[in-house]
Write an enzyme that holds these catalytic residues in place. Sequence first.
Site, PDB file in Angstrom:
ATOM      1  CG  HIS A 185      -0.495   1.323   7.367  1.00 41.52           C
ATOM      2  ND1 HIS A 185       0.499   0.939   8.241  1.00 41.52           N
ATOM      3  CD2 HIS A 185       0.110   2.145   6.459  1.00 41.52           C
ATOM      4  CE1 HIS A 185       1.642   1.527   7.885  1.00 41.52           C
ATOM      5  NE2 HIS A 185       1.426   2.250   6.802  1.00 41.52           N
ATOM      6  CD  GLU A 186      -1.159   2.484   2.812  1.00 37.66           C
ATOM      7  OE1 GLU A 186      -0.762   3.666   2.777  1.00 37.66           O
ATOM      8  OE2 GLU A 186      -0.388   1.525   2.980  1.00 37.66           O
ATOM      9  CD  GLN A 218       3.275   5.872   2.662  1.00 38.66           C
ATOM     10  OE1 GLN A 218       2.315   5.283   2.192  1.00 38.66           O
ATOM     11  NE2 GLN A 218       4.299   5.238   3.205  1.00 38.66           N
ATOM     12  N   GLY A 233       0.831  -1.187   0.000  1.00 37.65           N
ATOM     13  CA  GLY A 233       0.000   0.000   0.000  1.00 37.65           C
ATOM     14  C   GLY A 233       0.866   1.237   0.000  1.00 37.65           C
ATOM     15  CB  CYS A 287       5.263   2.398   7.266  1.00 36.40           C
ATOM     16  SG  CYS A 287       4.733   3.868   6.383  1.00 36.40           S
ATOM     17  CG  LEU A 288       6.482   1.100   1.216  1.00 32.08           C
ATOM     18  CD1 LEU A 288       5.807   1.350  -0.119  1.00 32.08           C
ATOM     19  CD2 LEU A 288       7.636   0.123   1.060  1.00 32.08           C
ATOM     20  CG  HIS A 325       0.177   6.881   5.574  1.00 34.07           C
ATOM     21  ND1 HIS A 325       1.314   7.390   6.157  1.00 34.07           N
ATOM     22  CD2 HIS A 325       0.431   5.572   5.338  1.00 34.07           C
ATOM     23  CE1 HIS A 325       2.218   6.421   6.274  1.00 34.07           C
ATOM     24  NE2 HIS A 325       1.710   5.294   5.795  1.00 34.07           N
TER      25      HIS A 325
HETATM   26 NI    NI Z   1       2.673   3.460   5.646  1.00 30.93          NI
END
Ligand code: NI
Length: 165
Positions: free
Chosen positions: A131-132, A51, A46, A89-90, A135
């Site tokens: 999670h997304e 991000q 995701g 998380c990226l 953000h």
């Molecule tokens: Ni993330």
Amino acid sequence: MALRQIRIQGDPVLEKVCKEINEVTPRVQELIDDMIETMYAANGVGLAAPQVGILKRLVVIDVTGDNPYVIINPKLLEADGEQTGYEGCLSLPGKSGIVTRPNHVKIVYQDENMETQELEGTELLARAIIHEMEHLDGHMYTEKVEGDLVNNDELMAADTDDDEE
Ligand code: NI
């Protein structure tokens, strides 16, 4: 399409509330395409627009590797059950932490044609959706981690899920 630079925790753009999208302009379509490419290139499941530095309510999610969801202006309709597991998380590469999430969620959102859709998910998909969505309101999973963050290479031996979102 092009890869976008993924912002790392500490970048102020990750702490801001994103704005709703009213129209998928060519510029937004390019962002969607780039986000999908960037997510796959980073082996993520995701990615949220902030991000990559864009404060719009847009996320892409793919927990199977062949079916990306493009989710615009998501709103939570239902959340129930509970799952506790490792999450990454990226925007915090190489790390994971234990987070408790709902095991089932249902959202309403617009797709890339701005048509209203609903999506239900359990387990990893439910985790990724929540999670997304967080953000988009400037939140990272690290705010909810139980215990310490761990390095992913230390997790490998432990047979755990190290998907990054
Ligand atoms: Ni993330």
